[in-house]
Scaffold this active site. Structure first.
Site, PDB file in Angstrom:
ATOM      1  N   PHE A 199       0.826  -1.212   0.000  1.00 45.79           N
ATOM      2  CA  PHE A 199       0.000   0.000   0.000  1.00 45.79           C
ATOM      3  C   PHE A 199       0.857   1.257   0.000  1.00 45.79           C
ATOM      4  O   PHE A 199       0.629   2.195  -0.779  1.00 45.79           O
ATOM      5  CB  PHE A 199      -0.922  -0.029   1.224  1.00 45.79           C
ATOM      6  CG  PHE A 199      -1.724   1.221   1.436  1.00 45.79           C
ATOM      7  CD1 PHE A 199      -2.986   1.357   0.879  1.00 45.79           C
ATOM      8  CD2 PHE A 199      -1.240   2.255   2.231  1.00 45.79           C
ATOM      9  CE1 PHE A 199      -3.737   2.504   1.083  1.00 45.79           C
ATOM     10  CE2 PHE A 199      -1.976   3.405   2.445  1.00 45.79           C
ATOM     11  CZ  PHE A 199      -3.229   3.525   1.869  1.00 45.79           C
ATOM     12  N   ASP A 200       1.869   1.304   0.874  1.00 45.82           N
ATOM     13  CA  ASP A 200       2.726   2.492   0.988  1.00 45.82           C
ATOM     14  C   ASP A 200       3.429   2.799  -0.329  1.00 45.82           C
ATOM     15  O   ASP A 200       3.444   3.936  -0.801  1.00 45.82           O
ATOM     16  CB  ASP A 200       3.809   2.266   2.053  1.00 45.82           C
ATOM     17  CG  ASP A 200       3.258   1.951   3.413  1.00 45.82           C
ATOM     18  OD1 ASP A 200       2.354   1.101   3.502  1.00 45.82           O
ATOM     19  OD2 ASP A 200       3.746   2.532   4.391  1.00 45.82           O
ATOM     20  N   THR A 201       4.034   1.753  -0.905  1.00 43.73           N
ATOM     21  CA  THR A 201       4.785   1.943  -2.142  1.00 43.73           C
ATOM     22  C   THR A 201       3.872   2.445  -3.259  1.00 43.73           C
ATOM     23  O   THR A 201       4.230   3.376  -3.998  1.00 43.73           O
ATOM     24  CB  THR A 201       5.450   0.625  -2.566  1.00 43.73           C
ATOM     25  OG1 THR A 201       6.335   0.189  -1.523  1.00 43.73           O
ATOM     26  CG2 THR A 201       6.241   0.809  -3.853  1.00 43.73           C
TER      27      THR A 201
END
Length: 408
Positions: A201-203
């Site tokens: 999700f972060d990437t």
């Protein structure tokens, strides 16, 4: 898809503002032991060091132990603590739900193990509150970061970020550090496009933000690895590779509305400077001069080496052609800050035009010298060539600057 664009204004808030300026989300799954100490420590830090109203949201995603009960007890004890429960696992899913429901203008999250020193929290969110940046990430890979972790995790982390640079051309340094923040208006535009619900999700969020032209602020952090981490490294790595493949395919096929994202969320272009004050002219002159000195030295070396077997005119042509191509490439990157392949062919063609004019100047100077004095001394010949090259250099700078700053 339609997005709304908010101006990048500073967050307006005072000591009596009812709505929290910052909402720190702590996503948890089966963390009944660590949750209490984490939230109390975070709450004490924010109370003592954060100058605006804040909120802490515990996002419990499908815990099967006593995590939810601990979270509810914390919410009853501390007025600034709230609880969000989800029936499905996934850190990305928890962050999406918590951020989407929060009324705070600045949203953040951190891992429950508090591996990152909380002293970095205010530097993380301050650029978002002021309006300077759109997202902020803690980085363990900056030179000034201080990190304590095993060699295995160090290699995996650096390898993953190198992989992202090679496959998705990312410019941020640390995609996986569990210490990030985002402006709520930016999150509203990006979250509908983020598909991953787990660790990728972060990437995915950061890659979309970068491609949209948003400003990502990086904060070096002090970070101590949690030896009790229960992250499945193999499963996470496979999921990350799958996410890279999916996201890369979406970028290549144009499936993602990047142009619209950039238009709606990206920052407005800078106002052009007054015509009489060209952008960065003093710095460009210094760099162009440095490149020019190197090119002239290379030109003279090539001319002297080729003068014997080829003759003066042919040696001049060869030396000038080789150094002109290298000069254009160097000035394109170093002097004018132009990278990538966009317009590279046009720039080199315009560089060759400058080369042709320089050739006319230097060859004409040689012809006049030989016609006036017969075979001249080598020192005089080199002196005339240097003078002609100086004139050609001034002409080249003017032409290249016009070419590099041209926007069709």
């Amino acid at each position: 898809m339609t997005f709304t664009r908010e101006p990048r204004a500073a967050v307006q808030a005072g000591p009596t503002t009812a709505t929290a300026v910052l909402d720190v989300v702590v996503p948890v799954h089966n963390e009944e032991i660590d949750l209490g100490p984490c939230v109390r420590r975070l709450h004490a830090h924010l109370t003592a060091h954060f100058p605006y109203p804040f909120r802490i949201t515990v996002a419990d995603n499908a815990s099967v132990d006593g995590t939810l009960a601990v979270a509810e007890a914390l919410a009853a004890e501390l007025p600034e603590v709230g609880v969000l429960h989800l029936d499905a696992k996934g850190r990305g899913r928890a962050l999406r739900a918590a951020w989407s429901a929060s009324p705070a203008p600045v949203l953040a999250y951190m891992d429950v193990d508090l591996s990152t020193d909380l002293a970095a929290l205010l530097p993380l969110v301050a650029p978002l509150i002021s309006g300077h940046s759109d997202l902020a990430i803690g980085t363990r890979l900056a030179r000034t970061s201080r990190v304590v972790r095993g060699a295995k995790r160090e290699v995996i982390s650096r390898g993953y970020n190198l992989l992202l640079r090679g496959t998705l051309a990312v410019r941020f340094s640390d995609a996986q550090c569990g210490f990030k923040a985002i402006r709520a208006d930016v999150a509203a535009g990006l979250l509908p496009l983020v598909q991953d619900t787990g660790w990728f999700f972060d990437t995915e969020l950061l890659v979309l933000a970068q491609r949209a032209g948003l400003r990502i602020h990086e904060v070096p952090v002090d970070w101590v690895d949690d030896p009790d981490s229960r992250v499945d490294i193999v499963a996470t790595a496979l999921a990350d590779l799958s996410g890279i493949w999916r996201l890369g395919r979406g970028l290549l096929t144009g499936a993602l509305p990047l142009a619209e994202l950039r238009e709606q969320l990206g920052r407005a272009p800078l106002n052009p400077p007054p015509a009489q004050v060209p952008v960065g002219l003093p710095r460009q002159l210094v760099r162009f001069a440095a490149v020019g000195v190197a090119s002239t030295l290379a030109y003279l070396v090539l001319f002297v080496l080729a003068r014997g077997p080829l003759g003066a005119q042919a040696a001049n042509l060869l030396a000038l052609l080789v150094t002109a191509v290298a000069n254009t490439a160097a000035n394109r990157r170093l002097t004018f800050g132009v990278t990538g392949r966009r317009h590279a062919g046009r720039h080199h063609l315009q560089g060759l035009l400058a080369f042709a004019l320089g050739l006319a100047l230097t060859s004409g100077s040689l012809a006049v010298l030989h016609a006036a004095a017969g075979p001249p001394p080598r020192a005089l010949e080199l002196t005339v060539l240097v003078a002609a090259n100086l004139a050609a250099t001034a002409l080249r700078f003017t032409l290249l600057r016009l070419a590099m700053h041209h926007r069709p």
